[in-house]
Design a protein around this motif. Structure first.
Motif: not given
Length: 121
Positions: A72-98
Protein backbone atom coordinates in the motif's frame (compact mmCIF):
# COMPACT_ATOMS: atom_id res chain seq x y z
CA UNK A 1 16.18 7.51 10.19
CA UNK A 2 13.60 5.02 8.96
CA UNK A 3 11.69 2.63 11.19
CA UNK A 4 9.95 -0.58 10.17
CA UNK A 5 7.40 -2.16 12.47
CA UNK A 6 6.01 -5.64 11.80
CA UNK A 7 2.78 -7.00 13.21
CA UNK A 8 0.37 -9.89 12.72
CA UNK A 9 2.43 -12.83 13.86
CA UNK A 10 1.15 -15.47 16.23
CA UNK A 11 0.28 -19.11 16.76
CA UNK A 12 -1.82 -20.85 14.12
CA UNK A 13 -2.74 -24.44 13.37
CA UNK A 14 -1.50 -26.17 10.22
CA UNK A 15 -3.66 -25.17 7.27
CA UNK A 16 -4.51 -21.84 8.85
CA UNK A 17 -3.80 -18.30 7.71
CA UNK A 18 -2.08 -15.18 8.99
CA UNK A 19 -1.57 -11.73 7.55
CA UNK A 20 1.63 -9.91 8.40
CA UNK A 21 2.00 -6.15 8.09
CA UNK A 22 5.10 -3.98 8.02
CA UNK A 23 4.79 -0.21 8.16
CA UNK A 24 7.68 2.09 7.30
CA UNK A 25 7.90 5.52 8.86
CA UNK A 26 10.40 8.31 9.33
CA UNK A 27 12.61 10.11 6.83
CA UNK A 28 11.20 8.57 3.66
CA UNK A 29 11.62 10.22 0.28
CA UNK A 30 10.65 7.12 -1.67
CA UNK A 31 10.61 3.36 -1.20
CA UNK A 32 12.12 1.27 -3.97
CA UNK A 33 11.26 -2.19 -2.69
CA UNK A 34 10.08 -4.07 0.38
CA UNK A 35 10.72 -7.69 1.24
CA UNK A 36 9.83 -10.36 3.76
CA UNK A 37 12.50 -12.67 5.14
CA UNK A 38 12.26 -15.42 7.72
CA UNK A 39 14.69 -17.16 10.02
CA UNK A 40 13.97 -20.44 11.72
CA UNK A 41 16.05 -21.64 14.71
CA UNK A 42 19.42 -22.92 13.54
CA UNK A 43 18.86 -21.81 9.97
CA UNK A 44 19.99 -18.91 7.85
CA UNK A 45 17.67 -16.03 7.11
CA UNK A 46 15.95 -16.55 3.75
CA UNK A 47 14.07 -14.25 1.42
CA UNK A 48 10.42 -15.28 1.35
CA UNK A 49 8.84 -12.66 -0.90
CA UNK A 50 9.62 -9.27 -2.35
CA UNK A 51 7.83 -6.49 -4.18
CA UNK A 52 9.28 -3.60 -6.18
CA UNK A 53 7.43 -0.31 -5.75
CA UNK A 54 3.96 -1.85 -6.05
CA UNK A 55 5.07 -3.74 -9.14
CA UNK A 56 6.88 -7.03 -9.79
CA UNK A 57 6.85 -9.65 -7.08
CA UNK A 58 8.99 -12.69 -6.37
CA UNK A 59 8.64 -15.65 -4.03
CA UNK A 60 10.77 -18.48 -2.74
CA UNK A 61 9.56 -21.75 -4.28
CA UNK A 62 8.37 -23.19 -0.97
CA UNK A 63 5.66 -20.52 -0.55
CA UNK A 64 4.49 -20.04 -4.14
CA UNK A 65 0.74 -20.46 -4.39
CA UNK A 66 0.31 -20.05 -0.62
CA UNK A 67 1.73 -16.60 0.21
CA UNK A 68 0.90 -13.27 -1.40
CA UNK A 69 2.85 -10.05 -0.96
CA UNK A 70 1.22 -6.68 -1.53
CA UNK A 71 2.06 -3.05 -0.95
CA UNK A 72 0.00 0.00 0.00
CA UNK A 73 1.91 3.00 -1.30
CA UNK A 74 -0.23 5.51 0.59
CA UNK A 75 0.53 3.79 3.91
CA UNK A 76 4.14 2.76 3.19
CA UNK A 77 3.06 -0.68 4.30
CA UNK A 78 3.81 -4.11 2.91
CA UNK A 79 1.65 -7.12 3.69
CA UNK A 80 2.23 -10.85 3.53
CA UNK A 81 -0.91 -12.95 3.32
CA UNK A 82 0.01 -16.48 4.35
CA UNK A 83 -2.45 -19.29 3.63
CA UNK A 84 -2.24 -23.06 4.02
CA UNK A 85 0.45 -22.65 6.64
CA UNK A 86 2.73 -25.56 7.42
CA UNK A 87 4.86 -26.33 10.49
CA UNK A 88 7.95 -25.65 8.39
CA UNK A 89 6.78 -22.05 7.98
CA UNK A 90 7.52 -21.50 11.66
CA UNK A 91 10.10 -18.74 11.97
CA UNK A 92 10.68 -15.14 12.90
CA UNK A 93 9.54 -13.04 9.96
CA UNK A 94 11.38 -9.81 9.20
CA UNK A 95 10.66 -7.11 6.70
CA UNK A 96 13.17 -4.87 5.05
CA UNK A 97 12.91 -1.88 2.79
CA UNK A 98 15.18 -0.13 0.33
CA UNK A 99 14.49 3.52 1.03
CA UNK A 100 15.71 6.76 -0.48
CA UNK A 101 15.90 9.38 2.26
CA UNK A 102 16.45 12.32 -0.06
CA UNK A 103 16.63 13.49 -3.67
CA UNK A 104 19.69 12.07 -5.43
CA UNK A 105 20.55 9.69 -2.62
CA UNK A 106 21.10 5.98 -3.15
CA UNK A 107 18.57 3.64 -1.52
CA UNK A 108 19.52 2.40 1.95
CA UNK A 109 18.39 -0.86 3.53
CA UNK A 110 16.42 -0.79 6.77
CA UNK A 111 15.17 -3.73 8.85
CA UNK A 112 12.31 -4.35 11.22
CA UNK A 113 12.60 -6.21 14.52
CA UNK A 114 10.68 -9.27 13.41
CA UNK A 115 7.47 -11.03 14.36
CA UNK A 116 7.18 -14.66 15.43
CA UNK A 117 5.04 -17.04 13.41
CA UNK A 118 4.43 -20.47 14.90
CA UNK A 119 2.50 -23.15 13.04
CA UNK A 120 1.60 -25.99 15.35
CA UNK A 121 -1.31 -28.15 16.38
Amino acid sequence: QVHLVESGGGLVQPGGSLRLSCEASGNIFSIYSMNWYRQAPGKQRELVAGIVNDGPTNYVDSVKGRFTISYDNAKNTVYLQMNSLKPEDTAVYFCDADVKTGWGRDPEQFWGQGTQVTVSS
